[in-house]
Scaffold this active site. Structure first.
Site, mmCIF file in Angstrom:
data_model
loop_
_atom_site.group_PDB
_atom_site.id
_atom_site.type_symbol
_atom_site.label_atom_id
_atom_site.label_comp_id
_atom_site.label_asym_id
_atom_site.label_seq_id
_atom_site.Cartn_x
_atom_site.Cartn_y
_atom_site.Cartn_z
ATOM 1 N N GLU A 255 45.070 14.108 51.696
ATOM 2 C CA GLU A 255 45.306 15.062 52.776
ATOM 3 C C GLU A 255 46.332 14.424 53.690
ATOM 4 O O GLU A 255 46.056 13.446 54.383
ATOM 5 C CB GLU A 255 43.994 15.371 53.505
ATOM 6 C CG GLU A 255 44.081 16.603 54.398
ATOM 7 C CD GLU A 255 44.546 16.278 55.802
ATOM 8 O OE1 GLU A 255 45.720 16.577 56.120
ATOM 9 O OE2 GLU A 255 43.748 15.730 56.563
ATOM 10 N N CYS A 289 46.973 16.416 62.155
ATOM 11 C CA CYS A 289 47.792 16.854 61.023
ATOM 12 C C CYS A 289 48.039 18.353 61.029
ATOM 13 O O CYS A 289 49.015 18.833 60.465
ATOM 14 C CB CYS A 289 47.139 16.433 59.702
ATOM 15 S SG CYS A 289 45.456 17.065 59.480
#
Length: 488
Positions: A255, A289
């Protein structure tokens, strides 16, 4: 809580020093003072941690599911009760503001409860067989030792997520904590799980100096007893981790970074859109993120949106992360603040206009900043900002909005704000992201949902049954319910 905390490696249920005796300091980004000192592991320590995880695997995998589930449920309650301690760690290590830290604890507790539910959920299928008298089964089996890498930006959530699904699937774990947040991104969750009854050696935590990170990662992934890898962090480092895993034929869940957009359609409630966009762009000082780097606003409402948005951004409380009112605290270090400042200066030099914020950082604190008129040759147009700055741009048609949102190598998250869900679904269908939030901004995380991106934002999914599948193998089992008619 003492002003300076000393911790060692957690291997086999015990705290032990690094074999070299080396230690590394963690500096508070707001005060500049040393907040903690931790053991600085090397490859030999990694091998010891894998030894412990490998030795603990069989007993943990065979433990009755109800007993494993009970550990996770106790840990969730303990973690919630220790939210204040987690908040102190996050403020001291990476400047996390208290509301963000408390959110971390709440989501991480949810991750543990979802993992507990997954332990006793059905795990397999009955298959059709071409052979009469044969029952076919597909069952999930744990892999063995899993290598997990946790980042610093949402350290309690992401360290918990890094270990929860692998442990729930019956694996043991060696967790490499972030160099910037070894307490919050590793030792804190390990302490909670140990007190909840997790057996010794099932979760081992390695801390290290930043200079030793490549050697530590190489030793961990290369160990033949490590059967899978998960990593959350930057795309740059993710490429290295993914390459190492591929070299050793090990599956990986990655990720990685994002370049996320929030699209404000012409029928949006502007006041709501402003509140959503401020949160999406500036929660945790933009160091998420999923943070909204770009706010794309329909040209018919752009003037009203920009005026209200900039006013809201200018009013964000800034400074000490220990103050519960603070929204924009320090970035992880002064270098990170200078990087964001450099992106802003480059954009302005190429024609962009600062509509809010800007200026020179004060230590690790960078003011919340809004830019318009950013040209495509500006570094900030392509780079993940990962700080308290965003770009506002306009569009005339849905197709233009989608094209601008997709103009990036990343594909993690997006938001589409509108009062018309059907319209939003049409727009969302064209977005190249792993996550889309309708009538919401780009930042969102729920432990039961499939979390992950596409393109250079990584591959694989955390969360719910997808996490269990990522950290287990499918085994085909057949049962002959009668003697089979072999020839001869």
């Amino acid at each position: 809580m003492p002003m300076s905390i000393a911790r060692a490696l957690l291997i086999g249920g015990a705290e032990i020093p690094a074999r070299s005796g080396a230690r590394t300091d963690v500096v508070n980004p707001y005060t500049g003072a040393v907040y903690a000192s931790v053991a600085a592991a090397g490859p030999a320590d990694v091998t010891a941690a894998v030894d412990a995880a490998h030795a603990a695997f069989g007993e943990w995998a065979d433990l009755p599911p109800a007993q494993r589930r009970a550990v996770f449920l106790r840990a969730a309650d303990l973690l919630e009760s220790r939210a204040a301690q987690g908040a102190e760690y996050m403020a001291g290590e990476v400047g996390g503001a208290r509301p963000w830290a408390e959110f971390n604890a709440a989501v991480a507790a949810g991750v543990l409860r979802e993992a507990a539910a997954a332990i006793t959920a059905p795990r397999g299928e009955v298959l059709a067989s071409a052979q009469p008298g044969v029952l076919g089964l597909a069952v999930r089996r744990p892999l063995g030792v899993v290598a997990a890498f946790a980042p610093w930006n949402a350290p309690i959530i992401l360290s918990t997520r890094a270990v929860a699904a692998p442990l729930a699937a019956g694996n043991t774990v060696v967790l490499k904590a972030s160099e910037a947040a070894p307490l919050a991104s590793g030792l804190f969750i390990a302490d909670v799980l140990a007190e909840a009854g997790l057996p010794a050696g099932v979760l081992n935590v390695i801390t290290n100096d930043l200079a030793d990170a490549p050697a530590v990662a190489q030793a961990l992934i290369a160990d033949e007893r490590v059967r899978a890898v998960n990593f959350t962090g930057s795309t740059t480092v993710g490429r290295i981790i993914g390459t190492l895993a591929a070299e050793h034929l090990k599956p990986a869940v990655l990720e990685l970074g994002g370049k996320n957009s929030v699209i404000v359609l012409e029928d949006a409630d502007i006041d709501y859109a402003v509140r959503a966009a401020v949160f999406g762009a500036f929660a945790n000082s933009g160091q998420i993120c999923m943070s909204a780097d770009r706010i794309l606003v329909h040209e018919s409402v752009a003037g009203e949106f920009l005026e209200k948005f900039c006013a809201a951004v200018e009013s964000l409380p800034t400074g000490d992360p220990a103050d519960p009112a603070t929204v924009i605290g320090p970035m992880v270090n002064e270098a990170a603040a200078q990087r964001v400042s450099s992106l802003v200066r480059d954009a302005v030099a190429k024609g962009a206009v600062v509509r809010a914020g800007g200026g020179t950082p004060e230590g690790a604190v960078h003011r919340a900043t809004v830019l318009t008129g950013v040209p495509v040759d500006a570094d900030i147009h392509h780079a993940e900002i990962f700080g308290p700055a965003c770009v506002v741009d306009t569009f005339a048609t849905d197709a233009e909005a989608v094209a601008k949102a997709n103009d990036t190598e990343h594909g993690l998250s997006a938001g589409v704000i509108t009062e018309n869900a059907t319209h939003a679904l049409r727009v969302a269908a064209g977005l190249h992201t792993g996550i889309v939030h309708i009538n919401d901004q780009s930042v969102g995380d729920e432990p039961q949902a499939p979390f992950g991106g596409v393109k250079n934002s990584g591959y694989g999914r955390f969360g719910g049954r997808w996490g269990i599948e990522a950290f287990s193998n499918t085994r085909w089992v057949t049962v002959a319910t009668e003697q089979l008619p072999f020839p001869g």
